[in-house]
Design a protein around this motif. Structure first.
Motif, short mmCIF file in Angstrom:
data_model
loop_
_atom_site.label_atom_id
_atom_site.label_comp_id
_atom_site.label_asym_id
_atom_site.label_seq_id
_atom_site.Cartn_x
_atom_site.Cartn_y
_atom_site.Cartn_z
N ALA A 40 0.87 -1.32 -0.21
CA ALA A 40 -0.20 -0.07 0.09
C ALA A 40 0.70 1.34 0.02
CB ALA A 40 -0.89 -0.06 1.33
N ASN A 41 2.22 1.24 0.40
CA ASN A 41 2.84 2.45 0.67
C ASN A 41 4.16 2.47 0.01
OD1 ASN A 41 1.15 3.78 2.98
ND2 ASN A 41 1.58 1.71 3.80
N VAL A 56 -0.99 21.59 0.92
CA VAL A 56 0.09 21.87 1.85
C VAL A 56 0.17 20.80 2.73
CG1 VAL A 56 0.73 23.58 3.57
CG2 VAL A 56 -0.41 24.47 1.76
N PHE A 57 1.18 20.24 2.89
CA PHE A 57 1.59 19.10 3.63
C PHE A 57 2.33 19.65 5.03
CE2 PHE A 57 0.74 17.26 -0.27
CZ PHE A 57 0.65 15.69 -0.06
N MET A 58 1.77 19.42 6.21
CA MET A 58 2.22 20.07 7.41
C MET A 58 3.34 19.03 8.02
SD MET A 58 2.55 22.40 9.37
CE MET A 58 1.23 23.37 8.95
N CYS A 59 4.55 19.27 7.30
CA CYS A 59 5.64 18.37 7.69
C CYS A 59 6.29 18.43 9.27
CB CYS A 59 6.70 18.13 6.59
SG CYS A 59 7.14 19.67 5.83
N GLY A 60 6.08 19.81 9.47
CA GLY A 60 6.85 20.24 10.76
C GLY A 60 5.83 21.42 11.30
N ALA A 61 5.00 21.06 12.31
CA ALA A 61 4.15 22.05 12.97
C ALA A 61 4.75 22.50 14.21
CB ALA A 61 2.84 21.61 13.25
N GLY A 62 6.07 22.16 14.84
CA GLY A 62 6.47 22.51 15.97
C GLY A 62 7.73 23.51 15.95
N THR A 63 8.52 23.60 17.05
CA THR A 63 9.50 24.60 17.56
C THR A 63 10.66 23.83 17.87
OG1 THR A 63 8.85 24.58 19.69
CG2 THR A 63 7.54 26.25 18.36
N PRO A 64 11.61 24.48 18.46
CA PRO A 64 12.80 23.56 18.99
C PRO A 64 12.54 22.90 20.23
CG PRO A 64 13.36 26.02 18.52
CD PRO A 64 11.93 25.93 18.35
N LEU A 65 11.40 23.16 20.68
CA LEU A 65 10.90 22.57 22.05
C LEU A 65 10.44 21.14 21.88
CD1 LEU A 65 9.08 25.53 23.87
CD2 LEU A 65 11.47 24.68 24.35
N GLY A 92 11.30 17.02 9.61
CA GLY A 92 10.32 17.30 8.68
C GLY A 92 10.55 16.38 7.34
N THR A 93 11.84 16.04 7.05
CA THR A 93 11.90 15.27 5.83
C THR A 93 11.39 13.67 5.95
OG1 THR A 93 13.98 16.48 5.00
CG2 THR A 93 13.64 14.07 4.36
N ARG A 94 11.67 13.35 7.07
CA ARG A 94 10.95 11.93 7.59
C ARG A 94 9.62 11.93 7.61
NH1 ARG A 94 15.53 9.76 11.91
NH2 ARG A 94 17.32 10.67 10.83
N ASN A 95 8.98 13.13 7.87
CA ASN A 95 7.52 13.24 8.09
C ASN A 95 6.87 13.32 6.53
OD1 ASN A 95 6.77 13.07 10.57
ND2 ASN A 95 6.92 15.32 10.85
N LEU A 96 7.55 14.00 5.59
CA LEU A 96 7.29 13.93 4.05
C LEU A 96 7.47 12.61 3.53
CD1 LEU A 96 9.14 17.40 2.88
CD2 LEU A 96 6.57 17.05 3.10
N THR A 97 8.38 11.96 4.02
CA THR A 97 8.25 10.75 3.66
C THR A 97 7.48 9.89 3.83
OG1 THR A 97 11.00 10.60 3.31
CG2 THR A 97 9.98 8.44 3.40
N ARG A 98 7.02 9.76 5.26
CA ARG A 98 5.84 9.15 5.77
C ARG A 98 4.39 9.50 4.87
NH1 ARG A 98 4.71 9.81 11.82
NH2 ARG A 98 3.00 8.36 11.31
N MET A 99 4.54 10.81 4.55
CA MET A 99 3.24 11.40 3.90
C MET A 99 3.01 11.19 2.54
SD MET A 99 3.26 14.95 6.00
CE MET A 99 1.54 15.79 5.44
N ASN A 356 -10.23 21.28 1.73
CA ASN A 356 -10.38 20.09 2.40
C ASN A 356 -9.02 19.75 3.21
OD1 ASN A 356 -12.76 19.57 1.04
ND2 ASN A 356 -11.38 19.14 -0.77
N ARG A 357 -9.09 18.83 4.26
CA ARG A 357 -8.04 18.42 5.12
C ARG A 357 -8.12 17.04 5.25
NH1 ARG A 357 -8.13 19.96 11.25
NH2 ARG A 357 -8.32 17.54 11.62
N HIS A 358 -7.04 16.39 5.27
CA HIS A 358 -7.00 14.78 5.66
C HIS A 358 -5.70 14.50 6.05
CE1 HIS A 358 -5.04 14.84 1.50
NE2 HIS A 358 -4.33 13.94 1.97
N ASP A 359 -5.66 13.22 6.63
CA ASP A 359 -4.51 12.96 7.30
C ASP A 359 -3.47 12.28 6.41
OD1 ASP A 359 -2.39 11.44 9.21
OD2 ASP A 359 -3.89 10.59 10.27
N GLY A 360 -2.54 12.72 6.24
CA GLY A 360 -1.36 12.26 5.24
C GLY A 360 -0.58 11.19 5.46
N PHE A 361 -0.64 10.60 6.93
CA PHE A 361 0.09 9.42 7.50
C PHE A 361 -0.78 8.26 6.86
CE2 PHE A 361 2.20 12.31 11.06
CZ PHE A 361 3.32 12.70 10.07
N LYS A 362 -2.09 8.30 6.82
CA LYS A 362 -2.92 7.11 6.53
C LYS A 362 -2.86 6.84 4.95
CE LYS A 362 -6.11 7.74 10.32
NZ LYS A 362 -7.39 7.81 10.83
#
Length: 362
Positions: A40-41, A56-65, A92-99, A356-362
């Protein structure tokens, strides 16, 4: 009563048999599940499943924390068949790969500014784009003054790695001529209201504009327009009239935000425990990030249809904190507000009003 007892005993037996069966065949079950997931992937390109439009793929929504739901700042953008990445925070790059984002087709990276959390994942991104895209020339990385120095540093750091990959995979996969990046400086006109169109081709326009993140200067936000759809990425900033001006009529405003009350509580806890250096840092960051209510005010003044918070400070490891985070923003903006997290994909089909919005990890 006897019927109930027999039914209960039967149900218990079925459960026991199921548990025993799973224990006996769990290796085989795991193998089947693994093969289905691979089918499937692996090799799947999410862009082929999307309509023509702006995505728009949200690959990093965070900060240094540290935040279990959010990597460092990173947004992947697909406009038609064109692919870009805005900021390259850690993870972020690993998230893009997962997505299943088409990394190999990335044609340029745009950096908002040169704080480490916005570009500390750049080395990994350059390496992945190089190999996945079998590039024959370095990937352009555009950003404010100093971007060439940053990119040169990553090129040097990954040079040895690159030689190993070429030796292992061959020049057909890892062409040494395409390794790394090429830093290209964006220079905006001087003075307030500073902006410049940095790409304008075939219905796609990208505009860079200055934002307020002193003492970090220059710092940029970006607006992307494609076939009647638009998004703005704020970068790090306080409330900024220039951002409001550039964002007029935008479909989705992606805006950073820091909650002063929540960060203040962290400051007080650090001070009480004698962590004075941490307390000072937490006090300092209050001056160059926008409270959620100010981001909401900017969205209202710009006439944005939706507001999406990213680069959220402090971390929000539980969804229960989201309502608390946006409590004042809801009073300042009537549109839809989303507290983003990694994996979200926002799709704006061309020549449509849909968001529209969906979960890119699925």
């Amino acid at each position: 009563m006897k019927w109930f007892v027999r039914s209960l005993v039967g149900a218990i037996c079925l459960v026991v048999l199921a548990v025993l069966g799973f224990q006996l065949f769990k290796t085989q079950i795991a193998e089947i599940a693994f093969k289905k997931a691979i089918e499937a992937n692996v090799g799947r390109d999410a862009s082929t499943e999307l309509p023509d439009g702006l995505h728009v793929f949200m690959c990093g929504a965070g900060t240094p924390l540290p935040d279990p739901l959010r990597a460092g700042p990173c947004l992947g953008v697909i406009a038609g068949d064109r692919v870009f990445v805005f900021d390259a925070g850690s993870g972020g790059t690993r998230n893009l790969t997962r997505m299943r984002f088409p990394l190999g087709r990335t044609e340029r990276v745009y950096l908002t500014h040169l704080h480490s959390d916005h570009m500390d994942g750049l080395g990994e991104l350059l390496m992945q784009v190089w190999v996945n895209g079998q590039r024959a020339e370095p990937l352009p990385v555009s950003g404010p003054r100093g971007v060439d120095e940053v990119v040169s540093g990553f090129n040097a750091a990954y040079r040895i790695d690159g030689t190993f990959r070429t030796a292992h995979h061959g020049a057909g996969i890892a062409n040494p001529a395409g390794r790394g990046g090429l830093g290209e400086t964006i220079t905006l006109p001087a003075g307030p209201g500073s902006r410049a169109v940095v790409l304008d081709e075939n219905g796609l326009k990208i505009t860079a504009f200055s934002v307020s993140h002193a003492p970090v200067e220059p710092a940029f936000g970006y607006r992307v327009d494609y076939k009647g759809r638009s998004v703005v990425i704020s970068g790090d900033t306080i409330y900024d009239p220039n951002l409001v001006a550039v964002s007029q009529g935008v479909d989705v405003l992606f805006h950073e935000a820091l909650d002063p009350e929540m960060v203040g509580a962290m400051h007080d806890a650090a001070a009480a425990k004698g962590a004075d250096h941490l307390a000072k840092i937490l006090d300092d960051i209050l001056t160059y990030h926008a409270p959620p209510v100010d981001a909401a005010r900017a969205a209202t003044e710009a006439g944005a249809r939706q507001l999406v918070f990213y680069h959220t400070i402090p971390p929000l490891p539980s969804h229960l904190l989201n309502d608390y985070y946006v409590r004042d923003a809801k009073k300042a903006f009537d549109g839809k507000i989303t507290v983003s997290e990694d994996g979200m994909v926002f799709s704006l089909p061309a020549d449509s009003n849909a968001i529209n919005r969906h979960d890119g990890f699925k």
